[in-house]
Design a protein around this motif. Structure first.
Motif, short mmCIF file in Angstrom:
data_model
loop_
_atom_site.label_atom_id
_atom_site.label_comp_id
_atom_site.label_asym_id
_atom_site.label_seq_id
_atom_site.Cartn_x
_atom_site.Cartn_y
_atom_site.Cartn_z
N MET A 1 0.84 -1.18 0.00
CA MET A 1 0.00 0.00 0.00
C MET A 1 0.89 1.25 0.00
N PRO A 2 0.69 2.14 -0.95
CA PRO A 2 1.52 3.35 -1.02
C PRO A 2 1.31 4.26 0.20
N LYS A 3 2.38 4.90 0.59
CA LYS A 3 2.32 5.84 1.71
C LYS A 3 1.85 7.19 1.19
N GLN A 4 0.94 7.81 1.92
CA GLN A 4 0.45 9.13 1.53
C GLN A 4 1.51 10.19 1.83
N VAL A 5 1.68 11.09 0.90
CA VAL A 5 2.60 12.20 1.08
C VAL A 5 1.78 13.46 1.22
N THR A 9 5.39 16.61 4.59
CA THR A 9 6.51 15.81 4.10
C THR A 9 7.42 16.66 3.22
#
Length: 60
Positions: A1-5, A9
């Motif tokens: 699952m991609p990490k939210q930026v 950040t």
């Protein structure tokens, strides 16, 4: 699952890169709009000997 930026950040990365490249911490403090230097000093936690020879891919 991609990490939210999120915006924080990018802000953190910007400040860290400035400090790693030798920008005066007071200038970074002003750019980020921090009232207290202690707040800006939090960005220095990733700067140390293990990062001293790291080059950003953008600089290559």
């Amino acid at each position: 699952m991609p990490k939210q930026v999120k915006a924080h950040t990018f802000r953190h990365t910007f400040a860290t890169q400035l400090l790693k490249n030798g920008t005066n911490i007071r200038n970074v403090q002003e750019l980020l709009g921090h009232s207290y230097l202690k707040t800006t000093e939090l960005y220095t936690h990733v700067i140390g000997s293990r990062f001293s020879h790291t080059t950003s891919p953008i600089d290559r």
